[in-house]
Write a protein that holds these residues in place. Structure first.
Motif, PDB file in Angstrom:
ATOM      1  N   UNK A 292      -6.162  92.343  41.592  1.00 31.21           N
ATOM      2  CA  UNK A 292      -6.646  91.036  42.049  1.00 31.21           C
ATOM      3  C   UNK A 292      -5.601  90.361  42.947  1.00 31.21           C
ATOM      4  N   UNK A 293      -4.324  90.519  42.576  1.00 29.79           N
ATOM      5  CA  UNK A 293      -3.256  89.928  43.409  1.00 29.79           C
ATOM      6  C   UNK A 293      -3.225  90.562  44.805  1.00 29.79           C
ATOM      7  N   UNK A 294      -3.360  91.863  44.864  1.00 26.91           N
ATOM      8  CA  UNK A 294      -3.357  92.546  46.169  1.00 26.91           C
ATOM      9  C   UNK A 294      -4.581  92.162  46.997  1.00 26.91           C
ATOM     10  N   UNK A 295      -5.703  91.921  46.305  1.00 33.49           N
ATOM     11  CA  UNK A 295      -6.921  91.543  47.015  1.00 33.49           C
ATOM     12  C   UNK A 295      -6.748  90.211  47.743  1.00 33.49           C
ATOM     13  N   UNK A 296      -5.940  89.378  47.158  1.00 30.71           N
ATOM     14  CA  UNK A 296      -5.751  88.060  47.760  1.00 30.71           C
ATOM     15  C   UNK A 296      -4.537  88.025  48.737  1.00 30.71           C
ATOM     16  N   UNK A 297      -3.843  89.162  48.855  1.00 34.93           N
ATOM     17  CA  UNK A 297      -2.680  89.189  49.760  1.00 34.93           C
ATOM     18  C   UNK A 297      -3.144  89.373  51.202  1.00 34.93           C
ATOM     19  N   UNK A 298      -2.467  88.629  52.202  1.00 35.10           N
ATOM     20  CA  UNK A 298      -2.798  88.761  53.620  1.00 35.10           C
ATOM     21  C   UNK A 298      -1.710  89.545  54.364  1.00 35.10           C
ATOM     22  N   UNK A 299      -0.737  90.040  53.534  1.00 30.99           N
ATOM     23  CA  UNK A 299       0.360  90.815  54.105  1.00 30.99           C
ATOM     24  C   UNK A 299      -0.092  92.262  54.165  1.00 30.99           C
ATOM     25  N   UNK A 300      -0.317  92.725  55.408  1.00 27.94           N
ATOM     26  CA  UNK A 300      -0.870  94.066  55.581  1.00 27.94           C
ATOM     27  C   UNK A 300       0.081  95.114  55.077  1.00 27.94           C
ATOM     28  N   UNK A 301       1.355  94.979  55.407  1.00 21.78           N
ATOM     29  CA  UNK A 301       2.334  95.990  55.025  1.00 21.78           C
ATOM     30  C   UNK A 301       2.463  96.062  53.508  1.00 21.78           C
ATOM     31  N   UNK A 302       2.521  94.896  52.858  1.00 23.96           N
ATOM     32  CA  UNK A 302       2.683  94.861  51.394  1.00 23.96           C
ATOM     33  C   UNK A 302       1.496  95.513  50.683  1.00 23.96           C
ATOM     34  N   UNK A 303       0.286  95.239  51.148  1.00 26.62           N
ATOM     35  CA  UNK A 303      -0.910  95.784  50.516  1.00 26.62           C
ATOM     36  C   UNK A 303      -0.908  97.298  50.597  1.00 26.62           C
ATOM     37  N   UNK A 304      -0.486  97.786  51.850  1.00 28.64           N
ATOM     38  CA  UNK A 304      -0.542  99.239  52.000  1.00 28.64           C
ATOM     39  C   UNK A 304       0.530  99.894  51.154  1.00 28.64           C
ATOM     40  N   UNK A 305       1.745  99.298  51.124  1.00 29.24           N
ATOM     41  CA  UNK A 305       2.809  99.888  50.323  1.00 29.24           C
ATOM     42  C   UNK A 305       2.532  99.810  48.822  1.00 29.24           C
ATOM     43  N   UNK A 306       1.916  98.739  48.388  1.00 28.84           N
ATOM     44  CA  UNK A 306       1.619  98.563  46.946  1.00 28.84           C
ATOM     45  C   UNK A 306       0.412  99.389  46.515  1.00 28.84           C
ATOM     46  N   UNK A 307      -0.478  99.654  47.392  1.00 30.84           N
ATOM     47  CA  UNK A 307      -1.710 100.389  47.038  1.00 30.84           C
ATOM     48  C   UNK A 307      -1.386 101.767  46.470  1.00 30.84           C
ATOM     49  N   UNK A 308      -0.396 102.433  47.096  1.00 34.82           N
ATOM     50  CA  UNK A 308      -0.067 103.790  46.629  1.00 34.82           C
ATOM     51  C   UNK A 308       0.567 103.768  45.249  1.00 34.82           C
ATOM     52  N   UNK A 309       1.246 102.643  44.930  1.00 26.75           N
ATOM     53  CA  UNK A 309       1.890 102.569  43.613  1.00 26.75           C
ATOM     54  C   UNK A 309       0.870 102.272  42.506  1.00 26.75           C
ATOM     55  N   UNK A 310      -0.234 101.649  42.863  1.00 28.31           N
ATOM     56  CA  UNK A 310      -1.262 101.373  41.830  1.00 28.31           C
ATOM     57  C   UNK A 310      -1.854 102.691  41.330  1.00 28.31           C
ATOM     58  N   UNK A 311      -2.302 103.540  42.190  1.00 27.70           N
ATOM     59  CA  UNK A 311      -2.787 104.901  41.872  1.00 27.70           C
ATOM     60  C   UNK A 311      -3.416 104.985  40.449  1.00 27.70           C
ATOM     61  N   UNK A 312      -4.459 104.207  40.245  1.00 27.25           N
ATOM     62  CA  UNK A 312      -5.111 104.115  38.915  1.00 27.25           C
ATOM     63  C   UNK A 312      -5.643 105.473  38.487  1.00 27.25           C
ATOM     64  N   UNK A 313      -5.130 105.925  37.328  1.00 29.05           N
ATOM     65  CA  UNK A 313      -5.602 107.221  36.790  1.00 29.05           C
ATOM     66  C   UNK A 313      -7.029 107.065  36.270  1.00 29.05           C
ATOM     67  N   UNK A 314      -7.812 108.110  36.439  1.00 27.88           N
ATOM     68  CA  UNK A 314      -9.204 108.016  35.937  1.00 27.88           C
ATOM     69  C   UNK A 314      -9.224 107.795  34.416  1.00 27.88           C
ATOM     70  N   UNK A 315      -9.968 106.825  33.985  1.00 27.12           N
ATOM     71  CA  UNK A 315     -10.005 106.534  32.520  1.00 27.12           C
ATOM     72  C   UNK A 315     -10.632 107.685  31.728  1.00 27.12           C
ATOM     73  N   UNK A 316     -10.292 107.681  30.399  1.00 27.53           N
ATOM     74  CA  UNK A 316     -10.857 108.704  29.484  1.00 27.53           C
ATOM     75  C   UNK A 316     -12.346 108.456  29.308  1.00 27.53           C
TER      76      UNK A 316
END
Length: 554
Positions: A292-316
């Motif tokens: 939700x925090x990334x969704x509201x961010x307008x910083x393009x570089x931050x969103x792209x760099x943070x997106x790879x770190x989220x890497x949500x594993x598929x739930x069980x």
């Protein structure tokens, strides 16, 4: 009255002429006493003067002397008699007492009845029968009513004879008319005979009373052993039922424990699932907040760099995961089977004790050759029997050429025991090993032994049988099929005559096979043996009665 006068009787103060107590007694020279008026009148009537008692002749009229002593004694006896009479008048005959037939006023109690006069007399009116020589010969008996019943209704004569042919009392005229050719004896003679018979009867009754008193003593003596036996049976029964109760409670507790263990295991599984789900939900909420925090961010570089770190594993995938209820199938069945096994062990112990108890009534049973079917072989000791087969021979057996008689079975291959039982309890064992057909039990004495018949209690037979090698039946009406786990090799037969019980036991397994209960025995009972037909040697093995000594030794 003096003590000496008490030794005298009233008879000694009676005038032999008037038969009354002396009045003005006088004595003759010969020493006899009379009333003055009686002896005077006697002397006036008779030409020859003589003593009325001893008949002594006096050639001149004797001078009579007044006997003062006798006069005084007679006066006292007369006074005593008057007092008795007055006392008796005040007390008449009571209900149930025989009254005097002579008394005119109050009927006094009769002391005797005269069979000649056919009258009953009180003490006063009986006196002439006790003093007068003519009346003394009359037959006096205890007072009885209805003396007329002692008279012949046909001839109005006294029944003083007895007709042995017609067994009746008759009079003299009957004896010379209707009973002329019969054996007639005096009533007294028959009385003596009957009295002698009554004496024998009394002795027999006395003996029977003594026997019954001995029976009572025997019953009382056996009371303690009976109570002891009852206490032993109760104690053993309580022990068995206590063990069964404990077994039921133990199996029930184990059953409940098993169910609860399965329930707790399932609950633990459910708790683990819930814990894991809650943990995943917490982690998912944290990642959702970051997204939700990334969704509201307008910083393009931050969103792209943070997106790879989220890497949500598929739930069980929890769609295939569920908490299945535990399986209880077979739990109750297994518990009941376990209980049944325990009860079977306790029941076997109970039957073992019961079998030992009935074996104490072991009887020495032998076979009766007079009842054996002609085709049966009996051993020399009469303990074994089987059916004859022309192709089968055993030197142990003897063929007996016995005549036919009413006691012999002529159609069914069977035989009775020689011993009969009409009371109490008895037991015997028979080896049936190797046989494919047999009948065992007891039969009453009056059973039909000719032609075909059914072995049923209605016909006097209480038996069980083996048919076609593996079919066991209790021959009731209708017959009862017996479901058994193993083949019998030795069968015990127990009878309680008074209880109306016939029970059969498998001796080797100490199991009860079958019981006839509520039987009504009114005749002698005999052991019954049916070895069955030989069937070309397939059923050639004998029925063997087990020796009594072996039973007592168990």
């Amino acid at each position: 009255m003096s003590a000496a006068s008490c030794l005298l009787t009233e008879d000694q103060f009676l005038c032999s002429i008037c038969l009354e107590v002396f009045t003005n007694p006088v004595s003759t020279p010969c020493g006899h006493n009379f009333c003055k008026n009686c002896i005077t009148e006697h002397s006036n009537i008779n030409v020859q003067c003589q003593c009325p008692n001893c008949k002594k002749v006096f050639y001149r009229r004797p001078e009579l002397q007044v006997n003062t002593f006798i006069s005084e004694m007679a006066a006292q006896f007369r006074q005593s008699a008057q007092q008795k009479a007055r006392s008796s008048e005040q007390q008449g005959a009571k209900p149930g007492e025989v009254p005097c037939d002579v008394c005119t006023g109050t009927k006094l109690k009769a002391l005797k009845s005269c069979l000649v006069c056919l009258a009953s007399y009180c003490e006063t009116h009986l006196e002439p029968h006790l003093t007068m020589s003519g009346l003394k010969r009359h037959q006096l008996i205890k007072p009885v009513e209805n003396l007329e019943g002692r008279m012949c209704t046909k001839h109005d004569k006294l029944l003083e004879l007895f007709c042995k042919a017609d067994q009746m009392c008759v009079c003299m005229l009957c004896a010379i008319s209707d009973h002329k050719t019969h054996d007639v004896v005096p009533l007294k003679e028959e009385y003596e005979g009957k009295k002698a018979e009554l004496g024998k009867t009394e002795a027999e009754i006395k003996q029977m009373i003594q026997k019954r008193q001995l029976n009572i003593q025997e019953i009382k003596r056996s009371e303690k052993p009976r109570q002891r036996d009852a206490d032993i049976v109760i104690a053993h029964g309580v022990q068995v039922f206590t063990a069964l109760k404990e077994s039921v409670e133990r199996v029930q507790a184990e059953f409940i424990k098993t169910i609860k263990q399965k329930q707790r295991k399932t609950e633990k599984q459910a708790e683990d699932f819930i814990k894991n789900l809650k943990q995943e939900i917490s982690e998912l909420k944290k990642k959702r907040s970051e997204v939700e925090q990334l969704l509201h961010s307008e910083d393009h570089l931050q969103l792209i760099q943070s997106f790879s770190s989220l890497n949500v594993a598929p739930p069980k995938d929890w769609t295939e995961v569920s908490v299945r209820p535990p399986s209880y199938e077979g739990t109750v069945v297994r518990a009941v089977a376990q209980l049944e096994e325990m009860m079977s062990k306790e029941t076997k112990k109970l039957f073992e004790v019961e079998l030992k108890r009935v074996q104490q009534y072991g009887a020495d049973v032998t076979l009766d050759p007079d009842t054996a079917h002609p085709n049966l072989f009996l051993s020399g000791d009469r303990k074994q029997v089987n059916d004859r087969d022309d192709d089968y021979c055993d030197c142990y057996y003897e063929e007996k050429n016995l005549p036919d008689n009413p006691e012999r079975f002529d159609t069914c291959p069977c035989v009775l025991g020689e011993q009969s039982f009409s009371s109490g309890r008895f037991y015997y064992e028979v080896q049936v090993k190797g046989k494919t057909d047999w009948d065992l039990g007891v039969a009453r004495e009056s059973v039909n032994r000719k032609g075909q018949f059914s072995l049923t209690p209605q016909n006097g037979y209480w038996t069980i049988c083996l048919r076609n090698e593996n079919v066991y039946e209790a021959l009731a009406d209708p017959s009862v099929c017996l479901s058994l786990k193993s083949k019998h090799e030795k069968v015990g037969v127990f009878v309680d005559y008074e209880e109306g019980l016939v029970s059969f036991y498998d001796v080797d397994t100490a199991a009860l096979i079958y019981s006839f209960t509520g039987c009504s025995f009114t005749e002698k009972l005999y052991p019954y043996f049916g070895p069955g037909f030989n069937r070309d040697g397939a059923n050639s093995a004998p029925l063997i009665i087990w020796p009594e000594s072996d039973l007592l030794g168990k």
